[in-house]
Write an enzyme that holds these catalytic residues in place. Sequence first.
Site, PDB file in Angstrom:
ATOM      1  N   GLU A  16      13.707  24.971  54.618  1.00  8.96           N
ATOM      2  CA  GLU A  16      12.264  25.110  54.477  1.00  8.96           C
ATOM      3  C   GLU A  16      11.736  26.184  55.417  1.00  8.96           C
ATOM      4  O   GLU A  16      12.110  26.256  56.575  1.00  8.96           O
ATOM      5  CB  GLU A  16      11.577  23.768  54.766  1.00  8.96           C
ATOM      6  CG  GLU A  16      12.087  22.676  53.844  1.00  8.96           C
ATOM      7  CD  GLU A  16      11.282  21.396  53.910  1.00  8.96           C
ATOM      8  OE1 GLU A  16      11.443  20.581  53.003  1.00  8.96           O
ATOM      9  OE2 GLU A  16      10.493  21.211  54.851  1.00  8.96           O
ATOM     10  N   CYS A  72       4.672  21.318  62.261  1.00  6.70           N
ATOM     11  CA  CYS A  72       5.787  21.181  63.194  1.00  6.70           C
ATOM     12  C   CYS A  72       6.391  19.784  63.134  1.00  6.70           C
ATOM     13  O   CYS A  72       5.691  18.793  63.219  1.00  6.70           O
ATOM     14  CB  CYS A  72       5.282  21.389  64.622  1.00  6.70           C
ATOM     15  SG  CYS A  72       5.567  23.023  65.212  1.00  6.70           S
TER      16      CYS A  72
HETATM   17  N1  SAH Z   1      14.737  22.944  67.987  1.00  4.70           N
HETATM   18  C1  SAH Z   1      13.662  23.771  68.475  1.00  4.70           C
HETATM   19  C2  SAH Z   1      12.699  24.173  67.361  1.00  4.70           C
HETATM   20  C3  SAH Z   1      12.064  22.963  66.784  1.00  4.70           C
HETATM   21  S1  SAH Z   1      10.509  22.935  66.020  1.00  4.70           S
HETATM   22  C4  SAH Z   1      12.920  23.053  69.561  1.00  4.70           C
HETATM   23  O1  SAH Z   1      13.172  21.868  69.753  1.00  4.70           O
HETATM   24  O2  SAH Z   1      12.117  23.667  70.248  1.00  4.70           O
HETATM   25  C5  SAH Z   1       9.259  23.541  67.030  1.00  4.70           C
HETATM   26  C6  SAH Z   1       8.448  22.532  67.807  1.00  4.70           C
HETATM   27  O3  SAH Z   1       7.917  21.441  67.029  1.00  4.70           O
HETATM   28  C7  SAH Z   1       9.259  21.892  68.921  1.00  4.70           C
HETATM   29  O4  SAH Z   1       8.520  21.962  70.109  1.00  4.70           O
HETATM   30  C8  SAH Z   1       9.372  20.483  68.441  1.00  4.70           C
HETATM   31  O5  SAH Z   1       9.638  19.569  69.474  1.00  4.70           O
HETATM   32  C9  SAH Z   1       8.032  20.274  67.792  1.00  4.70           C
HETATM   33  N2  SAH Z   1       7.964  19.064  66.986  1.00  4.70           N
HETATM   34  C10 SAH Z   1       8.991  18.401  66.418  1.00  4.70           C
HETATM   35  N3  SAH Z   1       8.555  17.315  65.767  1.00  4.70           N
HETATM   36  C11 SAH Z   1       7.213  17.282  65.916  1.00  4.70           C
HETATM   37  C12 SAH Z   1       6.193  16.406  65.452  1.00  4.70           C
HETATM   38  N4  SAH Z   1       6.492  15.356  64.715  1.00  4.70           N
HETATM   39  N5  SAH Z   1       4.936  16.669  65.784  1.00  4.70           N
HETATM   40  C13 SAH Z   1       4.642  17.760  66.535  1.00  4.70           C
HETATM   41  N6  SAH Z   1       5.546  18.633  66.986  1.00  4.70           N
HETATM   42  C14 SAH Z   1       6.835  18.400  66.692  1.00  4.70           C
END
Ligand code: SAH
Length: 343
Positions: free
Chosen positions: A89, A330
């Site tokens: 995605e 996110c």
């Molecule tokens: N693996 C990387 C990229 C992930 S996505 C990382 O962990 O940074 C990017 C961001 O979205 C990360 O900060 C992640 O923790 C956040 N994220 C993941 N799940 C989420 C959610 N349910 N609500 C808000 N942010 C979230």
Amino acid sequence: MHAYGVSPEEWKDYIFQKGENAYRAEQIFSWIHGRQVLSAAQMLNLPQTLRESLSTDFEWPSEQQVQTLQSRRDATAKVLFEFDRRVIETVWLPYENRQSVCVSVQSGCSLNCTFCASGKMEFKGNLSAGEIVEQVYSSQNAIGKKVTNIVYMGMGEPFYNYDAVIKSAHLLHHPKGLNIGVRKITISTSGVLPGIIRFFEEEQPFQLAISLHAAFPEKRREIMDVEKKFPMQEMLKVLRANRKSLRNNQLTFEYVLIDGFNTGKEDIRELAKIAKDIGAKINLIPLNTEYNGMRRPDQATINQFWEQLNALGVVAVNRKSPGEDIAGACGQLAGKWAQKSPL
Ligand code: SAH
């Protein structure tokens, strides 16, 4: 190898092996990254034989793009790709003056942060540099606008796929390609320390975002397994040691706001201390999922958190979450489409 993931040097080697004129390498690179062609057949200034070799020697995008979902509430769109039977995605995030694309780097994710949907789907491995670049070009084609910003915040952990991620970022930054500025390319890691160290050693110019999500190690362990492997205290040591080599505003901590869990006074104080110590900004993300009773705080609490950080002298951005209705925010990327219709 995917043609979109070949570097300028690798094109030179290839052209040399084929006994062609050196300038052909630049022509090919420009077709792919400057004009985003979908096949070698479209490279009109190349000899027919070379076009044929290119078609058979490399992989090209082949209608892998399976679906585009447009949000009804805002201009966000989700583009679903299929690479080797793995669903990926990509999210298109339009703001007033920028068009951001959020790319995935793996199919699923090997981490399991308790609040994130990507960790709950089956992990099917790394994407190649070409597959990452293709997400950007194909989204641009599908939406019909020019992308201005790239965030590596889709599915997967960028620093568990370091080489492909960094290679793709340089391809997207290349002046003969999309020419996206280094300040407009953000790589987000959950805190995979060897990757962070390598990023600094290589003096990579891109923006770095680190998912902190808690200011205390005990709390972080509760929601992020990665804390057990790469403790935040060690990471903060490395960041402190490299503070001087970081450009202004190059580093951001992401902080997902979970109601009643990490939004107290002591959390704010400790978070501000860490951010100031390292010289990092904070990106606040209200939780977008509801696993195990975890929720986002109400708007007043979010605003207060933000104001108090500011009052303590920390720059904090309160990120809006567009695309929630298409599960494009996110932490919501989970290849749901794949579960609904068999490939
Ligand atoms: N693996 C990387 C990229 C992930 S996505 C990382 O962990 O940074 C990017 C961001 O979205 C990360 O900060 C992640 O923790 C956040 N994220 C993941 N799940 C989420 C959610 N349910 N609500 C808000 N942010 C979230």
